[in-house]
Scaffold this active site. Sequence first.
Site, PDB file in Angstrom:
ATOM      1  N   HIS A 148     -31.564  -6.664  27.646  1.00 46.79           N
ATOM      2  CA  HIS A 148     -31.503  -8.155  27.182  1.00 46.79           C
ATOM      3  C   HIS A 148     -32.972  -7.899  26.382  1.00 46.79           C
ATOM      4  CE1 HIS A 148     -32.375 -12.506  26.817  1.00 46.79           C
ATOM      5  NE2 HIS A 148     -33.695 -12.364  27.092  1.00 46.79           N
ATOM      6  N   ASP A 169      -0.374   5.731   8.022  1.00 44.97           N
ATOM      7  CA  ASP A 169       0.388   4.434   7.173  1.00 44.97           C
ATOM      8  C   ASP A 169       1.632   4.901   6.896  1.00 44.97           C
ATOM      9  OD1 ASP A 169      -2.145   3.256   7.357  1.00 44.97           O
ATOM     10  OD2 ASP A 169      -2.311   3.003   5.344  1.00 44.97           O
TER      11      ASP A 169
END
Length: 462
Positions: A441, A309
């Site tokens: 799935h 940062d």
Amino acid sequence: MASYDVIIIGAGPGGYVCAIRCAQLGLKTAVVEGRETLGGTCLNVGCIPSKALLHATHALHEAEHDFARMGLKGKSPSVDWPQMQAYKDDVVGQNTKGIEFLFKKNKIDWLKGWGAIPAPGRVKVGDEVHEAKNIVIATGSESTSIPGVEIDEKRVVSSTGALSLAKPPRKMVVIGAGVIGLEMGSVYARLGAEVTVVEYLDTIAPGMDGDVQKTLQRILKKQGLQFILGAAVQGVTSTRTRARVTCQLKKDGSQTVLDADVVLVATGRRPFTDGLGLDALGVTMTERGQIATDAHWATSIPGIYAIGDAIAGPMLAHKAEDEGMAVAEVLAGRQGHVNYAVIPGVIYTTPEVASVGETETALKEAGRACKVGKFPYMGNARAKAVFQAEGFVKIIADARTDRILGAHIIGPAAGELIHEVCVAMEFGASAEDLALTCHAHPTWSEAVREAALACGDGAIHA
Ligand code: NAD
């Protein structure tokens, strides 16, 4: 005077990860950290405690809204706030202690105290001066406020105060509809607070895909959050028990006054470099107060590096971690690399929002032809089963080459699903590559494949 190959200042995700990699690569390593515990803002007062509160309050929301229709009957749970705080603190403690264990395992010295750099190759902690061949600044960022708004961490709080309120507020005003505002606003809305979010821009979640912004706002509104967009907060006055927020609507200049028992200021963060002595050293800074670095994270002073940062780029823990590992490689005489084009961003609301790479808008502005494959979760059986079928997956691919340029997801576990696209992008995959990959799935991941199919001959379930 102790002597090290590398001293890292700051033990947040950038600094501690950098230290572990330096030690793994055979460098004698120390980390300076002034907090009582390791892990920086993210572990102590940021990413991790907020995830605990989001998890607990999401469970409450499910119990209140979804249990009955799933055939789960009984009294809704009530909130024991001190216990929720204790749970959050326990999660933080487990993680910060984990870093301490990793430091011991990797023989990294923790120099306790706040560090300064009196001269290149020297780091001062308290009264002691240590010698280092290289120094890495990983001091992170701090919350900022806006003119006319003073944070007291009781009535007017930053993200830090918002994690440890004495009790959940009844009325809360959040200034800023960025990541912190939306995550913490969600926490307190789920705990029953009347939450109003005031945002200067005309959209929430700045920087996100436009469709995602609109969908998220609609869903959060249904969850009880109110939004005042295009409004600049001009000031907050507070008494011992109440706070009043004055904001001005940009469209007509009219003023609105909002009453609250807690105001959260979530208007961004700025690099934290106080006390390091960078001015005296002559370290070049950017206009935005960040430490200027080159492509190898070197500052203008030889032997001093900076990451996370404190330098340019998105203020994200994982961006800092990647830079930490890469600069360690550089210091060990290897190649260090960060692919800034593939850094995901996630908002941990329900549903989650995740994004990587280019947005459609940015590509259009740059005059780059792209195709967009969009698949709504309404067509995903698994999402319907968990009452989260409102979102979508959008994949953006180059119009000519089909190479994936970006993805934007709003839906269940979006923060996990995005990484499938990140890996694909790292490998330079086309949308067709994803579309041809068999997906189990029923899973939420199928929506990613369907969006990839939509970049070609069409999705199956839409
Ligand atoms: P942000 O930059 O994401 O959002 C701040 C918002 O405040 C902006 O939308 C801005 O327009 C608005 N604003 C500024 N001044 C205002 C005013 N006077 N009135 C009304 N609105 C105003 O900042 P943040 O949410 O405070 O987060 C800080 C940093 O921490 C960001 O870089 C963010 O990415 C990071 N962070 C990330 C996560 C995550 O990845 N999940 C979580 C928390 C924080």
